[in-house]
Design a protein around this motif. Structure first.
Motif, PDB file in Angstrom:
ATOM      1  N   SER A 117       3.170   9.998  -7.353  1.00 16.39           N
ATOM      2  CA  SER A 117       4.507  10.351  -8.137  1.00 16.39           C
ATOM      3  C   SER A 117       5.392  11.110  -7.382  1.00 16.39           C
ATOM      4  CB  SER A 117       4.303  11.307  -9.207  1.00 16.39           C
ATOM      5  OG  SER A 117       3.372  10.991 -10.435  1.00 16.39           O
ATOM      6  N   MET A 118       5.404  10.459  -5.950  1.00  8.92           N
ATOM      7  CA  MET A 118       6.680  10.860  -4.985  1.00  8.92           C
ATOM      8  C   MET A 118       7.679   9.886  -4.876  1.00  8.92           C
ATOM      9  SD  MET A 118       4.081  11.781  -1.815  1.00  8.92           S
ATOM     10  CE  MET A 118       2.714  13.100  -1.830  1.00  8.92           C
ATOM     11  N   GLU A 119       8.863  10.377  -4.999  1.00  7.56           N
ATOM     12  CA  GLU A 119      10.282   9.712  -4.941  1.00  7.56           C
ATOM     13  C   GLU A 119      10.572  10.060  -3.636  1.00  7.56           C
ATOM     14  OE1 GLU A 119      14.295   9.352  -6.811  1.00  7.56           O
ATOM     15  OE2 GLU A 119      13.203  11.061  -7.536  1.00  7.56           O
ATOM     16  N   PRO A 120      10.475   8.966  -2.632  1.00 12.10           N
ATOM     17  CA  PRO A 120      11.005   9.138  -1.212  1.00 12.10           C
ATOM     18  C   PRO A 120      12.305   9.394  -1.104  1.00 12.10           C
ATOM     19  CG  PRO A 120      10.495   6.956  -1.595  1.00 12.10           C
ATOM     20  CD  PRO A 120      10.160   7.470  -2.891  1.00 12.10           C
ATOM     21  N   ALA A 121      12.594  10.362  -0.112  1.00 10.91           N
ATOM     22  CA  ALA A 121      14.108  10.646   0.280  1.00 10.91           C
ATOM     23  C   ALA A 121      14.628  10.027   1.502  1.00 10.91           C
ATOM     24  CB  ALA A 121      14.347  12.218   0.372  1.00 10.91           C
ATOM     25  N   SER A 122      13.574   9.362   2.076  1.00 14.78           N
ATOM     26  CA  SER A 122      14.019   8.835   3.320  1.00 14.78           C
ATOM     27  C   SER A 122      12.830   7.553   3.543  1.00 14.78           C
ATOM     28  CB  SER A 122      13.686   9.895   4.547  1.00 14.78           C
ATOM     29  OG  SER A 122      12.596  10.276   4.502  1.00 14.78           O
ATOM     30  N   GLN A 123      13.315   6.806   4.677  1.00 17.89           N
ATOM     31  CA  GLN A 123      12.072   5.738   5.191  1.00 17.89           C
ATOM     32  C   GLN A 123      11.113   6.184   5.485  1.00 17.89           C
ATOM     33  OE1 GLN A 123      13.206   2.719   4.471  1.00 17.89           O
ATOM     34  NE2 GLN A 123      11.375   1.653   5.063  1.00 17.89           N
ATOM     35  N   PRO A 124       9.678   6.157   4.786  1.00 18.33           N
ATOM     36  CA  PRO A 124       8.484   6.644   5.286  1.00 18.33           C
ATOM     37  C   PRO A 124       8.178   5.946   6.833  1.00 18.33           C
ATOM     38  CG  PRO A 124       8.269   5.558   3.117  1.00 18.33           C
ATOM     39  CD  PRO A 124       9.482   5.224   3.769  1.00 18.33           C
ATOM     40  N   GLN A 125       7.484   7.017   7.579  1.00 19.33           N
ATOM     41  CA  GLN A 125       7.289   6.784   8.903  1.00 19.33           C
ATOM     42  C   GLN A 125       5.781   6.449   8.804  1.00 19.33           C
ATOM     43  OE1 GLN A 125       8.169  10.291  11.169  1.00 19.33           O
ATOM     44  NE2 GLN A 125      10.311   9.395  11.256  1.00 19.33           N
ATOM     45  N   ILE A 126       5.272   5.344   9.464  1.00 15.80           N
ATOM     46  CA  ILE A 126       3.856   4.872   9.430  1.00 15.80           C
ATOM     47  C   ILE A 126       3.290   5.134  10.658  1.00 15.80           C
ATOM     48  CG2 ILE A 126       2.366   2.983   8.880  1.00 15.80           C
ATOM     49  CD1 ILE A 126       4.086   4.357   6.514  1.00 15.80           C
ATOM     50  N   GLU A 127       2.089   5.490  10.879  1.00 22.14           N
ATOM     51  CA  GLU A 127       1.087   5.667  11.964  1.00 22.14           C
ATOM     52  C   GLU A 127      -0.124   5.008  11.545  1.00 22.14           C
ATOM     53  OE1 GLU A 127      -1.043   8.776  15.127  1.00 22.14           O
ATOM     54  OE2 GLU A 127       0.542   9.618  13.676  1.00 22.14           O
ATOM     55  N   LEU A 128      -0.562   3.784  12.472  1.00 25.92           N
ATOM     56  CA  LEU A 128      -1.658   3.009  12.246  1.00 25.92           C
ATOM     57  C   LEU A 128      -2.627   3.775  12.950  1.00 25.92           C
ATOM     58  CD1 LEU A 128      -0.474  -0.561  12.623  1.00 25.92           C
ATOM     59  CD2 LEU A 128      -0.787   0.878  10.662  1.00 25.92           C
ATOM     60  N   SER A 140       0.793  -1.104   0.014  1.00 24.68           N
ATOM     61  CA  SER A 140      -0.006   0.203   0.071  1.00 24.68           C
ATOM     62  C   SER A 140       0.706   1.301   0.020  1.00 24.68           C
ATOM     63  CB  SER A 140      -0.973   0.030   1.265  1.00 24.68           C
ATOM     64  OG  SER A 140      -1.790  -1.086   1.341  1.00 24.68           O
ATOM     65  N   ILE A 141       1.806   1.076   0.931  1.00 25.08           N
ATOM     66  CA  ILE A 141       2.768   2.408   0.810  1.00 25.08           C
ATOM     67  C   ILE A 141       3.465   2.610  -0.724  1.00 25.08           C
ATOM     68  CG2 ILE A 141       5.080   3.190   1.780  1.00 25.08           C
ATOM     69  CD1 ILE A 141       4.366   1.612   4.290  1.00 25.08           C
ATOM     70  N   ASP A 142       3.945   1.567  -0.999  1.00 24.75           N
ATOM     71  CA  ASP A 142       4.524   1.711  -2.309  1.00 24.75           C
ATOM     72  C   ASP A 142       3.713   2.242  -3.421  1.00 24.75           C
ATOM     73  OD1 ASP A 142       6.904   1.221  -4.413  1.00 24.75           O
ATOM     74  OD2 ASP A 142       5.354  -0.101  -5.131  1.00 24.75           O
ATOM     75  N   SER A 143       2.305   1.622  -3.614  1.00 23.82           N
ATOM     76  CA  SER A 143       1.311   1.979  -4.394  1.00 23.82           C
ATOM     77  C   SER A 143       0.798   3.479  -4.198  1.00 23.82           C
ATOM     78  CB  SER A 143       0.003   1.173  -4.117  1.00 23.82           C
ATOM     79  OG  SER A 143      -0.996   1.755  -5.092  1.00 23.82           O
ATOM     80  N   ALA A 144       0.805   3.919  -2.678  1.00 23.49           N
ATOM     81  CA  ALA A 144       0.198   5.233  -2.503  1.00 23.49           C
ATOM     82  C   ALA A 144       1.309   6.436  -3.067  1.00 23.49           C
ATOM     83  CB  ALA A 144       0.131   5.542  -1.065  1.00 23.49           C
ATOM     84  N   LEU A 145       2.636   6.064  -2.852  1.00 20.67           N
ATOM     85  CA  LEU A 145       3.580   6.772  -3.294  1.00 20.67           C
ATOM     86  C   LEU A 145       3.620   6.814  -4.969  1.00 20.67           C
ATOM     87  CD1 LEU A 145       6.624   5.997  -0.705  1.00 20.67           C
ATOM     88  CD2 LEU A 145       4.890   8.022  -0.750  1.00 20.67           C
ATOM     89  N   VAL A 172      10.207  13.893   0.532  1.00 19.87           N
ATOM     90  CA  VAL A 172      10.269  13.447  -0.990  1.00 19.87           C
ATOM     91  C   VAL A 172      11.601  14.188  -1.514  1.00 19.87           C
ATOM     92  CG1 VAL A 172       7.787  13.167  -1.181  1.00 19.87           C
ATOM     93  CG2 VAL A 172       8.677  15.327  -1.901  1.00 19.87           C
ATOM     94  N   MET A 173      11.982  13.587  -2.665  1.00 20.02           N
ATOM     95  CA  MET A 173      13.180  14.169  -3.287  1.00 20.02           C
ATOM     96  C   MET A 173      12.970  15.438  -4.029  1.00 20.02           C
ATOM     97  SD  MET A 173      15.599  11.983  -2.826  1.00 20.02           S
ATOM     98  CE  MET A 173      16.940  12.021  -4.037  1.00 20.02           C
ATOM     99  N   PRO A 174      13.810  16.583  -4.160  1.00 20.57           N
ATOM    100  CA  PRO A 174      13.470  17.860  -4.318  1.00 20.57           C
ATOM    101  C   PRO A 174      13.478  17.775  -6.215  1.00 20.57           C
ATOM    102  CG  PRO A 174      15.549  17.911  -3.516  1.00 20.57           C
ATOM    103  CD  PRO A 174      15.011  16.398  -3.341  1.00 20.57           C
ATOM    104  N   ALA A 175      12.815  18.677  -6.621  1.00 24.32           N
ATOM    105  CA  ALA A 175      13.108  18.914  -8.097  1.00 24.32           C
ATOM    106  C   ALA A 175      14.167  20.044  -8.500  1.00 24.32           C
ATOM    107  CB  ALA A 175      11.678  19.244  -8.759  1.00 24.32           C
ATOM    108  N   PHE A 176      15.029  19.717  -9.106  1.00 20.49           N
ATOM    109  CA  PHE A 176      15.909  20.530  -9.429  1.00 20.49           C
ATOM    110  C   PHE A 176      16.788  20.321 -10.728  1.00 20.49           C
ATOM    111  CE2 PHE A 176      18.195  17.607  -6.944  1.00 20.49           C
ATOM    112  CZ  PHE A 176      19.440  17.520  -7.575  1.00 20.49           C
ATOM    113  N   THR A 177      17.308  21.341 -11.529  1.00 18.83           N
ATOM    114  CA  THR A 177      18.087  20.960 -12.524  1.00 18.83           C
ATOM    115  C   THR A 177      19.607  21.089 -12.421  1.00 18.83           C
ATOM    116  OG1 THR A 177      16.424  21.552 -13.953  1.00 18.83           O
ATOM    117  CG2 THR A 177      18.712  21.448 -14.988  1.00 18.83           C
TER     118      THR A 177
END
Length: 516
Positions: free
Chosen positions: A84-95, A75-80, A116-121
């Motif tokens: 269109s979110m590229e994680p920059a760190s391990q997601p934290q989960i709260e049930l 679900s985490i992978d599908s939600a991200l 999430v990872m920043p957008a830059f050139t």
């Protein structure tokens, strides 16, 4: 599955994910049917336990495993991906739902907090202009090295006359027993130890007190171990070494000729000179590349302004501050930092952490766009080199990395960085600027005329931990005792047998910028 974005601040995101009860119950029923053939319960034939009974007895346990092992990661992978979110760190989960509620028919809800990872050139490598200092190998450099080799390999001859006294440069052969408060201590005794006066191989005061002694003298050498001595139980302690002088030897003339080369395993003096020249060329090339890399990192960092993932910065700062705290605790801070408050130091080193993260992201972006990769062969070679640092434990170290992906990431990151740096240097315009050897190896940043000097806070390094024990030179192994002080710039002694490489978690897709 429903995904809603609850909060967005900078690069931090909070997503709410809800899996409807009907979907959850369907997954639970399917899992129960999957395990039914293996369920054994008293009163039922093997594999014939009703699904409803399994749900009643084991429902919460099965559901917990289903959530942790399958539903949550998927679900985490599908939600991200959906956002269109590229994680920059391990997601934290709260049930937001309890297993009992889920068994009773409630929807499964949880929150994902992630940077999430920043957008830059990033800059175009071909547009970069780098100055690389280079230094020629000079004849005097080789002559000085030959003189030092001749000194190190010199022989000693017994001084003539019973009254011959020890002078600077002489070797004094002694037996000694070290005592603290009248009690001999472990490692404080030696026989036939050769002490060369002026070499500085022993703790301060030991060699100096041997000046003027004669063969047959029995004396007491009173010394104080340095406060930072590697054996902590001796650090700062006063000791007395009961010493018997067995011989006084003067250095014999050591000529720089073919015989010197042969003593060092080569055939001739010319071959020795060639070997020294090749060694210096490697040293110069390595230092020139290091200088060019530093200039490259400054160029890549210049003008790059984008938000940084907070978790990445916090992790990098924690790693740096751990070293700074160690330096604070043991009095190893650089002179420029000694009079600064903790708040001032934290502000400076957080700026360094931000620079490292920013450069890591820039290098990663360039590498991804250019298909730079670390091969399995390169990774295996690096792991084997790391294993060699733990003699006798090589296989255990290799197995440690095989079982710890995060530790492997720590090996891969600097390899990846170096490959990206090499790639960029190949495309950039690199101008070789002649400098002296002294300038090339100096610690000054601005050694090139007209070169931009980076801001102090951007180039400053976190203090490295002091080695706890140093190895004495091989030629002086005869005096293995705690009277001997560590030789300067030698590698640390053999690693502790139980010590393993640290397994630090690396943020996803981050190229290390540890040498900035």
């Amino acid at each position: 599955m429903q995904v809603n974005e609850k909060a967005a601040e900078g690069l931090s995101r909070t997503l709410e994910v809800v899996i409807p009860s009907k979907d959850l119950q369907a997954r639970l029923d399917a899992k129960i049917e999957e395990i039914r053939p293996q369920v054994r319960l008293k009163g039922f034939r093997p594999g014939k336990v009703p699904a409803n009974h399994i749900r009643k007895v084991f429902g919460e346990s099965i559901l917990g495993d289903l959530l942790n092992d399958e539903l949550l990661p998927q679900s985490i992978d599908s939600a991200l991906r959906e956002r269109s979110m590229e994680p920059a760190s391990q997601p934290q989960i709260e049930l937001k739902s309890e297993p009992k509620e889920l068994i009773g028919g409630a929807d499964f809800a949880f929150e994902i907090r992630v940077d999430v990872m920043p957008a830059f050139t990033p800059p175009e490598p071909k547009d970069l202009k780098i100055q690389r200092p280079v230094a020629d190998i000079e004849d005097q450099q080789i002559d000085d090295a030959l003189a030092e080799l001749a000194k190190e390999s010199r022989a000693f001859e017994a001084k003539k006359g019973k009254t011959a006294k020890a002078e600077d440069g002489d070797a004094v052969v002694v037996d000694f027993v070290g005592k603290i408060d009248g009690e001999a201590f472990e490692g404080g005794s030696a026989e036939d130890a050769r002490v060369v006066i002026g070499d500085g191989a022993f703790i301060p005061g030991f060699e100096e007190q041997l000046k003027g002694v004669k063969k047959g003298d029995e004396i007491e050498l009173k010394v104080t171990f340095p406060e930072e001595y590697q054996a902590q139980h001796l650090a700062g302690k006063e000791a007395v070494f009961e010493t018997k002088v067995k011989a006084i030897e003067a250095p014999a003339e050591s000529k720089i000729d073919d015989e010197l080369a042969k003593r060092l395993g080569l055939e001739s003096l010319d071959q020795l000179k060639d070997a020294l020249k090749q060694r210096f060329e490697r040293e110069h090339a390595g230092q020139s590349r290091m200088r060019a890399k530093r200039a490259l990192l400054d160029a890549l960092d210049d003008g790059q302004k984008f938000d940084l993932p907070p978790t990445m910065v916090d992790q990098e700062f924690e790693n740096i501050w751990r070293e700074v705290s160690h330096a604070l605790e043991h009095g190893h801070l650089d002179d420029e930092d000694k009079d600064k408050s903790e708040d001032e130091l934290k502000a400076e080193y957080r700026a360094i952490a931000e620079r490292r993260v920013r450069l890591g992201l820039v290098l990663a972006k360039i590498g991804q766009g250019s298909n730079v990769e670390v091969t399995q062969e390169e990774l295996a070679r690096a792991i084997n080199q790391e294993a060699q640092r733990y003699p006798g434990q090589e296989q255990q170290v290799v197995e440690f990395y095989q079982k710890n992906p995060n530790a492997v990431a720590q090996i891969r990151a600097p390899l990846y960085e170096e490959k990206v740096v090499d790639y960029v240097l190949e495309l950039a315009t690199v101008e070789d600027v002649p400098v002296s050897r002294e300038a090339l190896f100096s610690e000054e940043d601005d050694i090139l005329s007209g070169a931009k000097k980076p801001a102090k806070k951007a180039t400053k390094k976190a203090p490295a931990k002091k080695a706890s024990a140093k190895k004495a030179p091989a030629k002086k192994a005869a005096a293995k005792s705690d009277a001997k002080k560590p030789a300067a710039k030698k590698a640390p002694a053999k690693k502790a047998a139980a010590k393993k490489p640290a397994a630090k978690k690396a943020p996803a897709k981050k190229a290390a910028a540890k040498k900035s």
